[in-house]
Design an enzyme around this catalytic site. Structure first.
Site, PDB file in Angstrom:
ATOM      1  N   GLY A 175      50.203  39.813  44.312  1.00  0.00           N
ATOM      2  CA  GLY A 175      50.178  38.392  44.282  1.00  0.00           C
ATOM      3  C   GLY A 175      49.020  37.587  45.203  1.00  0.00           C
ATOM      4  O   GLY A 175      48.736  36.510  44.986  1.00  0.00           O
ATOM      5  N   GLU A 198      46.162  37.474  42.595  1.00  0.00           N
ATOM      6  CA  GLU A 198      46.539  36.593  41.951  1.00  0.00           C
ATOM      7  C   GLU A 198      46.423  35.164  42.432  1.00  0.00           C
ATOM      8  O   GLU A 198      45.969  34.146  41.562  1.00  0.00           O
ATOM      9  CB  GLU A 198      48.044  36.534  41.362  1.00  0.00           C
ATOM     10  CG  GLU A 198      48.176  37.968  40.661  1.00  0.00           C
ATOM     11  CD  GLU A 198      49.875  38.445  40.331  1.00  0.00           C
ATOM     12  OE1 GLU A 198      50.449  38.531  41.330  1.00  0.00           O
ATOM     13  OE2 GLU A 198      50.020  38.357  38.997  1.00  0.00           O
ATOM     14  N   GLU A 256      51.125  46.583  41.219  1.00  0.00           N
ATOM     15  CA  GLU A 256      52.427  46.450  41.103  1.00  0.00           C
ATOM     16  C   GLU A 256      52.924  47.730  40.114  1.00  0.00           C
ATOM     17  O   GLU A 256      54.138  48.023  40.650  1.00  0.00           O
ATOM     18  CB  GLU A 256      52.587  45.217  40.045  1.00  0.00           C
ATOM     19  CG  GLU A 256      52.449  43.932  40.988  1.00  0.00           C
ATOM     20  CD  GLU A 256      50.942  43.370  41.031  1.00  0.00           C
ATOM     21  OE1 GLU A 256      50.227  44.115  40.920  1.00  0.00           O
ATOM     22  OE2 GLU A 256      51.025  42.052  41.289  1.00  0.00           O
TER      23      GLU A 256
END
Ligand code: HXC
Length: 260
Positions: A111, A114, A134
């Site tokens: 994240g 991201e 992930e």
């Protein structure tokens, strides 16, 4: 306003958002995402702020991902909602008509990578580490990583990074176009502020329209994209900034943009 998981600092025309969860390498849980959302609303509505820098507190991590301790027991519907919350918050960054610079000061994993990818421009410290690990946790990127990584570095490189969960260091991230510039960690924030200052000296509405044109244009065919571009170009001529910008050129002086 004070937040539990982030720090918002405002100075002149610049806002800086620090993700601040030192105990968890600045990992994102639900509360942190809601804090980021509140900050984005604040920045969007504050006409004094022209640019936003997003960085991590401390020297080790930008954001080490979504919070694994928070996620590990989620149900299917809770996990989907957690993914959607992050997606919505990160999309706010892209849709806000103010430039957002990621100053990546350390680990930008899952994240965190991201979040950086949702920003407009990425500057990285030499020691930063990037990746989408992930699949090693039995999940997939869920804050837009499957979409933005491929758009930024190409399908093949994105699939390799996502399928292997490999991490890469800043020089490789720079080589594949994931980051715009690389600086020693000690210089990163100064360089981010310098870039923000340079952008803040341009006509604010024109900068915002450019962001919209590039962002929306990437989602449509070229004819629709250039149609949007000429609409926005026309709209510039309804602004004081266009008049001042072009008048200043003719008068051989620097423009004084008044728009907030
Ligand atoms: C929760 C985390 C965390 C995370 C680190 N911590 N990353 N907690 N979620 N993502 C915590 C550790 O548990 C530890 O807490 C403390 O931060 C310090 O981390 P260490 O591992 O001791 O530090 P170090 O050895 O320096 O290693 C740093 C690291 C490693 C390489 C960044 O922590 C790591 O691999 N973190 C996980 C990275 C990751 O897999 N990210 C993707 C998550 S999934 P304690 O209490 O032990 O001191 C994801 C999905 C996004 O992001 C989409 C969601 C919808």
């Amino acid at each position: 306003m004070t937040y539990e998981n982030v720090i918002l600092d405002k100075e002149d025309n610049l806002a800086t958002l620090y993700i601040n969860r030192p105990k968890a390498m600045n990992a994102l849980n639900r509360e942190t995402l809601l804090d980021i959302k509140a900050v984005l609303m604040d920045v969007k509505n504050d006409s004094d702020v022209k640019t936003l820098i997003i960085t991590g507190s401390g020297e080790k991590a930008f954001v080490a991902g979504a919070d694994i301790a928070y996620m590990h027991n989620l149900s299917v519907s809770e996990a989907r909602a957690f993914s959607q919350l992050g997606q919505d918050v990160f999309r706010m960054i892209e849709l806000m008509e103010k430039p957002v610079i990621a100053a990546i000061n350390g680990f930008a994993l899952g994240g965190g990578c991201e979040l950086a990818m949702a920003c407009d421009i990425r500057l990285a410290a030499e020691h930063a580490v990037f990746g989408q690990p992930e699949v090693g946790l039995g999940v997939i990127p869920g804050y837009g990583g499957t979409q933005r990584l491929a758009r930024l570095v190409g399908e093949g490189r994105a699939k390799e990074l996502i399928f292997t969960g490999d991490t890469i260091k800043t020089p490789e991230a720079y080589r594949i176009g994931l980051v715009n510039h690389v600086y020693p960690g000690s210089e990163l924030m100064d360089q981010a502020k310098k870039l923000a200052g340079k952008i803040a000296r341009q006509a604010p509405l024109a900068v915002g329209y450019s962001k919209t044109a590039v962002g929306k244009g990437l989602q449509v065919d070229i004819d629709t994209g250039i149609g949007m571009e000429s609409d926005l170009f026309g709209m510039c001529f309804a602004t004081e900034d266009q008049k001042e910008g072009m008048k200043a050129f003719m008068e051989k002086r620097k423009p004084d943009f008044k728009t907030k």
